[in-house]
Design a protein around this motif. Structure first.
Motif, PDB file in Angstrom:
ATOM      1  N   ALA A   6       0.790  -1.245   0.000  1.00 36.18           N
ATOM      2  CA  ALA A   6       0.000   0.000   0.000  1.00 36.18           C
ATOM      3  C   ALA A   6       0.822   1.295   0.000  1.00 36.18           C
ATOM      4  O   ALA A   6       0.528   2.192  -0.800  1.00 36.18           O
ATOM      5  CB  ALA A   6      -0.982  -0.006   1.177  1.00 36.18           C
ATOM      6  N   ASP A  53       0.422   4.063  -2.982  1.00 34.89           N
ATOM      7  CA  ASP A  53       0.044   5.447  -2.663  1.00 34.89           C
ATOM      8  C   ASP A  53       1.037   6.432  -3.261  1.00 34.89           C
ATOM      9  O   ASP A  53       0.652   7.444  -3.828  1.00 34.89           O
ATOM     10  CB  ASP A  53       0.009   5.657  -1.140  1.00 34.89           C
ATOM     11  N   TYR A  67      -3.707   5.111  -5.797  1.00 30.77           N
ATOM     12  CA  TYR A  67      -4.898   5.098  -4.953  1.00 30.77           C
ATOM     13  C   TYR A  67      -5.798   6.306  -5.226  1.00 30.77           C
ATOM     14  O   TYR A  67      -7.006   6.173  -5.347  1.00 30.77           O
ATOM     15  CB  TYR A  67      -4.475   5.025  -3.477  1.00 30.77           C
ATOM     16  N   ASP A  95      -3.090  -3.641   1.422  1.00 33.44           N
ATOM     17  CA  ASP A  95      -3.840  -3.377   0.189  1.00 33.44           C
ATOM     18  C   ASP A  95      -4.182  -4.740  -0.408  1.00 33.44           C
ATOM     19  O   ASP A  95      -3.288  -5.480  -0.825  1.00 33.44           O
ATOM     20  CB  ASP A  95      -2.961  -2.571  -0.775  1.00 33.44           C
TER      21      ASP A  95
END
Ligand code: AMP
Ligand code: MG
Length: 347
Positions: A127, A131, A136, A176
């Motif tokens: 994640a 990002d 995202y 994620d």
């Protein structure tokens, strides 16, 4: 600077489901099922997990099964949605530890197992890197080496743990589940179909396909594998029953900047989009969760490591499409795959 993003079109998603016809040929995107007229077809389209989900169930219990399936889709979407403050994943990421439902714990455990067995090619703690690249928010950005190494320091699936229904993250890890959630959901939906007495069903969750039984006429489901270079075309057709077929490819989600293409499947070594010599990987397995996790992992690993992995693990087969447009299939698919061009068989 030009930035564009593209996702698989609705047309091609429907195409994947719609491959019908009793003669084994996929003729066009609107092919019709050639089933016996007395078989009732129930269909439903649901938008969840940022994608279009098409469900089809045959027989008298179809409608009821699809109602339950829709509820399950909305429930899991809610539990797993990273950005929603009321989701279970949000709670784990924000608090470092939280109690989750049995489903979520089971899914994370399965994802960690795939992380372990692929030596971290599949890593649900990706994640912070997703990002950083802006995948995202959709505000895409090409990070510097220093920024990448800062975010990568937080990526290691071993910093995620499941203890009963408690999931914990340490050392900055953030979960994620984008690489595996749809496969888990499709397997849950197929379970719901079975519980409702449905014997014949096909679901496509944004192109993640899972099938139950055969078509009502006893023939296999025909699933087209999308051509990475022409999203309305296909590189071949799988004939499957009781199986999931899941494709990962950089072509499915990407942005362009200054003439370079950056896609959404990240190599946890380095933190950049994986360039392993493949355009796509399709994994066929009775286990939808495994198919989804492995399609992402094998895309990162590339042909050689992917082949090695297939040779040493059971329960799935693979279609690889290489950067130079070669198609290679593992031998379990020899009778189940019809390519538009000759496919090499991996023994
Ligand atoms: P898929 O389309 O199933 O291959 O999944 C791609 C999605 O998985 C991305 O959009 C990310 O959310 C996530 N992801 C990207 N790279 C990885 C990785 N190496 N391991 C696990 N998940 C990943
Ligand atoms: Mg996947």
């Amino acid at each position: 600077m030009r930035i564009t993003a593209r996702v698989i079109s609705l047309l091609s998603i429907l195409f994947l489901v719609a491959c019908g016809g009793g003669d084994g040929n996929v003729e066009d995107g609107n092919a019709k099922e050639s089933n016996v007229s007395s078989d009732y077809i129930a269909e439903k389209t649901v938008f969840a997990m940022d994608t279009v989900m098409s469900l089809r169930a045959y027989g008298p219990n179809g409608e009821k099964a699809l109602e339950s399936a829709e509820s399950e889709i909305l429930l899991l979407d809610q539990k797993l949605r990273r950005g929603s403050e009321s989701s279970e994943i949000y709670a784990v990421n924000a608090k470092g530890s939280a109690e989750v439902s049995e489903d979520t714990a089971e899914l994370i455990s399965a994802a960690l197992d795939i992380g372990e067995s692929t030596g971290g090619a599949f890593d649900i703690s990706i994640a912070p890197v997703m990002d950083l690249w802006g995948f995202y928010t959709g505000e895409f950005y090409v990070p510097s080496e220093a920024e990448l190494s800062d975010s990568l320091a937080k990526v290691d699936y071993r910093n995620v743990s499941v203890n009963g229904k408690t999931v914990s993250v340490t050392n900055g890890a953030q979960i994620d589940l984008g690489g595996i959630a749809k496969g888990y959901l499709s397997s849950q939906i197929i379970d719901i179909m079975k519980k409702n007495g449905v014997a014949s069903s096909i679901v496509s969750l944004g192109g993640n396909i899972q099938t139950l039984g055969t078509k009502p006429d006893g023939s296999s489901w025909k699933v087209g594998i999308q051509d990475p270079d022409n999203l309305d075309g296909y590189i071949g057709v799988l004939s499957i029953s009781d199986m999931a077929a899941v494709t990962s490819g950089g072509y499915q989600r990407f942005f362009e900047q200054d003439g370079a293409v950056y896609h959404h499947i990240i190599d946890p070594v380095g933190g950049s989009p994986a360039h392993s010599g493949l355009k796509s990987v399709t994994v066929v397995s009775a286990d939808g969760t495994l198919a989804d996790g492995l399609s992402t992992a094998l895309y990162v690993m590339g042909l050689n490591k992917g082949t090695e992995y297939w040779r040493s693990h059971d329960g799935f087969d693979v279609v690889f499409v290489t950067d130079d447009n070669k198609i290679l299939i593992t031998k379990g698919l020899a009778d189940m795959f019809e390519g538009r061009s000759e496919a090499l068989i991996i023994e």
